[in-house]
Scaffold this active site. Structure first.
Site, mmCIF file in Angstrom:
data_model
loop_
_atom_site.group_PDB
_atom_site.id
_atom_site.type_symbol
_atom_site.label_atom_id
_atom_site.label_comp_id
_atom_site.label_asym_id
_atom_site.label_seq_id
_atom_site.Cartn_x
_atom_site.Cartn_y
_atom_site.Cartn_z
ATOM 1 N N LEU A 273 -14.794 9.602 9.514
ATOM 2 C CA LEU A 273 -16.152 9.064 9.432
ATOM 3 C C LEU A 273 -16.787 8.920 10.818
ATOM 4 O O LEU A 273 -17.974 9.226 10.997
ATOM 5 C CB LEU A 273 -16.119 7.701 8.720
ATOM 6 C CG LEU A 273 -17.462 6.991 8.587
ATOM 7 C CD1 LEU A 273 -18.474 7.827 7.801
ATOM 8 C CD2 LEU A 273 -17.279 5.622 7.932
ATOM 9 N N ASP B 249 -12.238 6.785 21.611
ATOM 10 C CA ASP B 249 -11.073 6.861 20.719
ATOM 11 C C ASP B 249 -9.805 6.792 21.558
ATOM 12 O O ASP B 249 -9.831 7.132 22.742
ATOM 13 C CB ASP B 249 -11.125 8.194 19.932
ATOM 14 C CG ASP B 249 -10.428 8.105 18.587
ATOM 15 O OD1 ASP B 249 -9.208 7.888 18.570
ATOM 16 O OD2 ASP B 249 -11.102 8.244 17.554
ATOM 17 N N ASP C 202 -9.056 1.926 23.541
ATOM 18 C CA ASP C 202 -8.227 1.332 22.498
ATOM 19 C C ASP C 202 -8.962 0.076 22.036
ATOM 20 O O ASP C 202 -9.127 -0.877 22.820
ATOM 21 C CB ASP C 202 -6.845 0.983 23.073
ATOM 22 C CG ASP C 202 -5.926 0.339 22.038
ATOM 23 O OD1 ASP C 202 -6.420 -0.120 20.987
ATOM 24 O OD2 ASP C 202 -4.708 0.295 22.290
ATOM 25 N N VAL C 203 -9.397 0.057 20.778
ATOM 26 C CA VAL C 203 -10.251 -1.039 20.312
ATOM 27 C C VAL C 203 -9.536 -2.384 20.251
ATOM 28 O O VAL C 203 -10.178 -3.417 20.058
ATOM 29 C CB VAL C 203 -10.873 -0.727 18.929
ATOM 30 C CG1 VAL C 203 -11.890 0.383 19.010
ATOM 31 C CG2 VAL C 203 -9.797 -0.450 17.877
ATOM 32 N N SER D 279 -15.551 -2.252 4.706
ATOM 33 C CA SER D 279 -15.005 -1.488 3.582
ATOM 34 C C SER D 279 -15.215 -2.284 2.298
ATOM 35 O O SER D 279 -15.231 -3.523 2.317
ATOM 36 C CB SER D 279 -13.508 -1.242 3.774
ATOM 37 O OG SER D 279 -12.950 -0.708 2.603
ATOM 38 N N TYR E 244 -5.380 -5.021 5.336
ATOM 39 C CA TYR E 244 -6.612 -4.263 5.596
ATOM 40 C C TYR E 244 -7.806 -4.957 4.937
ATOM 41 O O TYR E 244 -8.862 -5.139 5.559
ATOM 42 C CB TYR E 244 -6.430 -2.847 5.059
ATOM 43 C CG TYR E 244 -7.642 -1.947 5.144
ATOM 44 C CD1 TYR E 244 -7.960 -1.274 6.318
ATOM 45 C CD2 TYR E 244 -8.455 -1.743 4.026
ATOM 46 C CE1 TYR E 244 -9.064 -0.429 6.381
ATOM 47 C CE2 TYR E 244 -9.557 -0.898 4.082
ATOM 48 C CZ TYR E 244 -9.857 -0.245 5.264
ATOM 49 O OH TYR E 244 -10.954 0.590 5.318
ATOM 50 N N LYS F 263 -11.043 -6.457 6.849
ATOM 51 C CA LYS F 263 -12.411 -5.981 6.585
ATOM 52 C C LYS F 263 -13.298 -7.127 6.081
ATOM 53 O O LYS F 263 -14.489 -7.178 6.394
ATOM 54 C CB LYS F 263 -12.377 -4.830 5.576
ATOM 55 C CG LYS F 263 -11.754 -3.557 6.143
ATOM 56 C CD LYS F 263 -12.555 -3.001 7.311
ATOM 57 C CE LYS F 263 -12.078 -1.632 7.749
ATOM 58 N NZ LYS F 263 -12.875 -1.097 8.858
HETATM 59 N N1 LIG Z 1 -12.192 6.973 4.517
HETATM 60 C C1 LIG Z 1 -12.702 6.116 3.633
HETATM 61 O O1 LIG Z 1 -12.770 6.400 2.428
HETATM 62 C C2 LIG Z 1 -13.184 4.773 4.108
HETATM 63 C C3 LIG Z 1 -13.674 3.863 3.153
HETATM 64 C C4 LIG Z 1 -14.107 2.626 3.567
HETATM 65 C C5 LIG Z 1 -14.084 2.302 4.915
HETATM 66 N N2 LIG Z 1 -13.609 3.176 5.809
HETATM 67 C C6 LIG Z 1 -13.588 2.781 7.225
HETATM 68 O O2 LIG Z 1 -14.210 3.791 7.991
HETATM 69 C C7 LIG Z 1 -13.639 3.810 9.309
HETATM 70 C C8 LIG Z 1 -13.159 5.215 9.626
HETATM 71 O O3 LIG Z 1 -12.200 5.588 8.666
HETATM 72 P P1 LIG Z 1 -11.678 7.095 8.546
HETATM 73 O O4 LIG Z 1 -11.355 7.293 7.129
HETATM 74 O O5 LIG Z 1 -12.580 8.016 9.231
HETATM 75 O O6 LIG Z 1 -10.271 6.965 9.364
HETATM 76 P P2 LIG Z 1 -9.486 8.047 10.212
HETATM 77 O O7 LIG Z 1 -8.064 7.559 10.246
HETATM 78 O O8 LIG Z 1 -9.733 9.422 9.746
HETATM 79 O O9 LIG Z 1 -10.119 7.908 11.664
HETATM 80 C C9 LIG Z 1 -9.935 6.741 12.417
HETATM 81 C C10 LIG Z 1 -10.175 7.057 13.876
HETATM 82 O O10 LIG Z 1 -9.938 5.836 14.584
HETATM 83 C C11 LIG Z 1 -9.120 6.119 15.714
HETATM 84 N N3 LIG Z 1 -8.335 4.927 16.079
HETATM 85 C C12 LIG Z 1 -7.278 4.401 15.422
HETATM 86 N N4 LIG Z 1 -6.814 3.338 16.099
HETATM 87 C C13 LIG Z 1 -7.606 3.202 17.203
HETATM 88 C C14 LIG Z 1 -7.623 2.309 18.298
HETATM 89 N N5 LIG Z 1 -6.728 1.326 18.400
HETATM 90 N N6 LIG Z 1 -8.591 2.461 19.221
HETATM 91 C C15 LIG Z 1 -9.490 3.454 19.137
HETATM 92 N N7 LIG Z 1 -9.524 4.350 18.128
HETATM 93 C C16 LIG Z 1 -8.588 4.225 17.188
HETATM 94 C C17 LIG Z 1 -8.225 7.282 15.277
HETATM 95 O O11 LIG Z 1 -7.692 7.972 16.389
HETATM 96 C C18 LIG Z 1 -9.206 8.112 14.458
HETATM 97 O O12 LIG Z 1 -9.925 9.017 15.264
HETATM 98 C C19 LIG Z 1 -12.520 2.776 9.292
HETATM 99 O O13 LIG Z 1 -12.977 1.557 9.809
HETATM 100 C C20 LIG Z 1 -12.200 2.649 7.820
HETATM 101 O O14 LIG Z 1 -11.613 1.410 7.524
HETATM 102 C C21 LIG Z 1 -13.157 4.414 5.446
#
Ligand SMILES: NC(=O)c1ccc[n+]([C@@H]2O[C@H](COP(=O)([O-])OP(=O)(O)OC[C@H]3O[C@@H](n4cnc5c(N)ncnc54)[C@H](O)[C@@H]3O)[C@@H](O)[C@H]2O)c1
Length: 247
Positions: free
Chosen positions: A15, A34, A60-61, A139, A153, A157
């Site tokens: 996302l 990232d 790193d967040v 989320s 999680y 959230k």
């Molecule tokens: N995919 C879904 O269906 C969905 C649904 C609801 C909410 N979300 C939220 O959307 C956001 C993105 O999700 P996604 O599905 O793209 O996940 P993803 O795992 O594909 O991507 C997450 C990204 O965050 C980075 N990351 C992880 N830990 C980190 C850190 N400590 N510091 C910096 N970067 C870090 C990873 O390297 C990766 O690039 C998240 O907050 C997730 O909770 C996703």
């Protein structure tokens, strides 16, 4: 091309990458932040070959000092920052009775400390400029307790949605808005990779609109909330879940 600058955490893939692309398409200069620096860098070069309008930042967040360094680096590079999207997040599914202290802390750190630190560092900076926008990616799990993603999680959230309100109230008078977006399951590679096909079919059939969500649409909501005209949207949680959760 506007002169607005956005930093998106977790932008190397998923996302966050889509959010970065949409902001770039909307004319923003985009910082892809990232821990996966090489992937973020590759995407930045794809968006802007000479990196004049997109760059990667190693961040790193879970570390407040990384947000501070990112803010300072962007001010040096592009003069200012206008928008923060706290997107990075992660979870490992563990039954609630079996979550260890270490697993709990790790998931809280990535999904909740990140929001605290991002809002503190960029909230203060935006307040000092008298203008700014923060969008926290929460989320559906944070609203309904989730299931597939894990209790840690969901708790993180839910906390992110609460922090959104706290910072929204705290920063509003200084021209800064803070909103959350709560997506339901999205049509992203990670969802297909992490959920077995038969389980995913069940998930899809439970969604009133009958399909997974569009990451592009979530990204467009983020762009909308970042606009100057969005000043009256503050402290809200924007539900994008196909009708899975209505309130
Ligand atoms: N995919 C879904 O269906 C969905 C649904 C609801 C909410 N979300 C939220 O959307 C956001 C993105 O999700 P996604 O599905 O793209 O996940 P993803 O795992 O594909 O991507 C997450 C990204 O965050 C980075 N990351 C992880 N830990 C980190 C850190 N400590 N510091 C910096 N970067 C870090 C990873 O390297 C990766 O690039 C998240 O907050 C997730 O909770 C996703």
């Amino acid at each position: 091309m506007s002169n607005r600058v956005v930093i998106v955490t977790g932008a190397a893939r998923g996302l966050g990458a889509v959010v970065a692309q949409q902001f770039h398409r909307a004319g923003y200069k985009v910082a892809l932040a990232d821990i996966a620096f090489d992937a973020a860098q590759a995407l930045a070069v794809e968006l802007s070959a000479d990196q004049s309008t997109a760059c990667a930042i190693r961040l790193d967040v879970t570390r407040k000092e990384d947000f501070v360094e990112a803010r300072d680096a962007l001010i040096s590079r592009w003069g200012h920052v206008d928008v923060l999207v706290n997107n990075a997040g992660a979870s490992k599914v563990v039954p609630v009775m079996e979550i260890t202290a270490e697993q709990f802390d790790q998931v809280i750190d990535i999904n909740l400390r990140s929001v605290l630190f991002g809002c503190q560092v960029f909230g203060q900076y935006f307040a000092s400029r008298g203008v700014g926008r923060i969008v926290n990616i929460a989320s559906l799990a944070g609203q309904n307790g989730g299931s597939a993603t894990g209790a840690h999680y969901a708790a993180a959230k839910g906390g992110a949605i609460t922090l959104t309100k706290v910072f929204a109230r705290d920063l509003a008078a200084q021209g800064v808005t803070v909103n959350a977006i709560s997506p339901g399951p999205l049509d992203l590679p990670i969802v297909h990779e992490s959920v077995p096909a038969d389980k995913l079919d069940k998930v899809v059939s439970s969604i009133p609109v009958g399909r997974l969500g569009s990451a592009d649409y979530v990204a467009q909501v983020a762009v909308l909330l970042a606009s100057g005209d969005a000043y009256f949207a503050n402290g809200a949680c924007w539900d994008v879940n196909g009708g899975l959760y209505m309130r």
